[in-house]
Scaffold this motif. Structure first.
Motif, PDB file in Angstrom:
ATOM      1  N   LYS A   2       0.857  -1.171   0.000  1.00  0.00           N
ATOM      2  CA  LYS A   2       0.000   0.000   0.000  1.00  0.00           C
ATOM      3  C   LYS A   2       0.902   1.233   0.000  1.00  0.00           C
ATOM      4  CE  LYS A   2      -2.663   0.797   3.734  1.00  0.00           C
ATOM      5  NZ  LYS A   2      -2.551   2.225   4.018  1.00  0.00           N
ATOM      6  N   ASP A   4       0.894   5.086   1.140  1.00  0.00           N
ATOM      7  CA  ASP A   4       0.140   6.019   1.990  1.00  0.00           C
ATOM      8  C   ASP A   4      -0.160   7.348   1.302  1.00  0.00           C
ATOM      9  OD1 ASP A   4      -0.099   4.258   4.055  1.00  0.00           O
ATOM     10  OD2 ASP A   4       1.704   4.963   5.103  1.00  0.00           O
ATOM     11  N   HIS A   5       0.583   7.646   0.229  1.00  0.00           N
ATOM     12  CA  HIS A   5       0.365   8.918  -0.479  1.00  0.00           C
ATOM     13  C   HIS A   5      -0.615   8.759  -1.636  1.00  0.00           C
ATOM     14  CE1 HIS A   5       3.548  10.542   1.937  1.00  0.00           C
ATOM     15  NE2 HIS A   5       4.357   9.582   1.541  1.00  0.00           N
ATOM     16  N   CYS A   9      -5.277   3.991  -2.828  1.00  0.00           N
ATOM     17  CA  CYS A   9      -4.917   3.054  -1.745  1.00  0.00           C
ATOM     18  C   CYS A   9      -5.728   3.387  -0.500  1.00  0.00           C
ATOM     19  CB  CYS A   9      -3.427   3.166  -1.399  1.00  0.00           C
ATOM     20  SG  CYS A   9      -2.340   2.221  -2.461  1.00  0.00           S
ATOM     21  N   ARG A  10      -5.824   4.657  -0.200  1.00  0.00           N
ATOM     22  CA  ARG A  10      -6.512   5.076   1.029  1.00  0.00           C
ATOM     23  C   ARG A  10      -8.014   4.820   0.925  1.00  0.00           C
ATOM     24  NH1 ARG A  10      -4.510  10.634   3.097  1.00  0.00           N
ATOM     25  NH2 ARG A  10      -5.342   9.759   5.034  1.00  0.00           N
ATOM     26  N   ASN A  13      -8.687   0.944   0.993  1.00  0.00           N
ATOM     27  CA  ASN A  13      -8.477   0.340   2.314  1.00  0.00           C
ATOM     28  C   ASN A  13      -9.312   0.996   3.419  1.00  0.00           C
ATOM     29  OD1 ASN A  13      -6.245  -1.839   2.044  1.00  0.00           O
ATOM     30  ND2 ASN A  13      -5.631  -0.177   0.685  1.00  0.00           N
ATOM     31  N   GLU A  15      -9.632   4.145   4.445  1.00  0.00           N
ATOM     32  CA  GLU A  15      -9.126   5.292   5.232  1.00  0.00           C
ATOM     33  C   GLU A  15      -9.796   6.601   4.830  1.00  0.00           C
ATOM     34  OE1 GLU A  15      -4.872   5.313   4.782  1.00  0.00           O
ATOM     35  OE2 GLU A  15      -4.803   3.176   5.286  1.00  0.00           O
ATOM     36  N   ILE A  16     -10.273   6.652   3.587  1.00  0.00           N
ATOM     37  CA  ILE A  16     -11.035   7.807   3.099  1.00  0.00           C
ATOM     38  C   ILE A  16     -12.387   7.257   2.654  1.00  0.00           C
ATOM     39  CG2 ILE A  16     -11.202   9.555   1.277  1.00  0.00           C
ATOM     40  CD1 ILE A  16      -8.184   9.691   1.199  1.00  0.00           C
TER      41      ILE A  16
END
Ligand code: AMP
Ligand code: ZN
Length: 137
Positions: A2, A4-5, A9-10, A13, A15-16
């Motif tokens: 993954k 993080d930038h 991906c975010r 997964n 996260e957003i």
């Protein structure tokens, strides 16, 4: 793996937040927030691969099976008249997010969208040369 930038991906997964139509261990399918048509969705792998060249075979296979399933579901629920599956690689090809994704685009009569190209007119020699350049032995 993954990144993080990477926004996809975010999103993939969790996260957003995104409008998720489907999720399993490997993929999240979300509504595109700038849709070409009603129902335009994106298949996002949870692992980061920039483009089709980087994609492992098994993920590519699973992604296409998922595209087929989603297309069937969307056709049934949205009553679309047609369906485009689009996948862009590289800026020149229209890729703007460099995390592999597949566009699922329901099409409706008179929707005003165009997904296409101008047909070329190469000579027989040019086509033969292209064939030789690409041919899988
Ligand atoms: P591409 O041009 O093939 O890289 O496609 C990127 C797509 O992602 C575009 O259709 C955008 O509208 C869509 N997109 C970008 N950010 C988001 C987001 N946060 N949520 C949903 N769709 C997005
Ligand atoms: Zn990513």
């Amino acid at each position: 793996m993954k990144d993080d930038h990477c926004i996809f991906c975010r999103i993939a997964n969790g996260e957003i937040p995104a409008r998720t139509l489907y999720e399993d261990e490997r993929f999240r399918v979300i509504l595109d927030n700038g849709p070409a048509t009603r129902g335009h969705a994106l298949i996002l792998p949870k692992e980061h691969y920039a483009d089709i060249y980087a994609l492992p075979d098994d993920l590519a296979a699973d992604a296409m099976v998922l595209a087929r399933k989603m297309a069937g579901r969307m056709h049934e629920k949205l009553h679309c008249d047609g369906f485009n599956i689009v996948q862009n690689n590289g800026t020149v090809a229209g890729q703007t997010v460099f995390h592999f994704h597949i566009h699922l685009i329901p099409r409706y009569k008179g929707d005003g969208q165009t997904i296409g190209w101008q047909p070329g007119s190469p000579s027989a020699e040019e086509l033969d040369q292209t064939l030789q350049d690409i041919l899988v032995e």
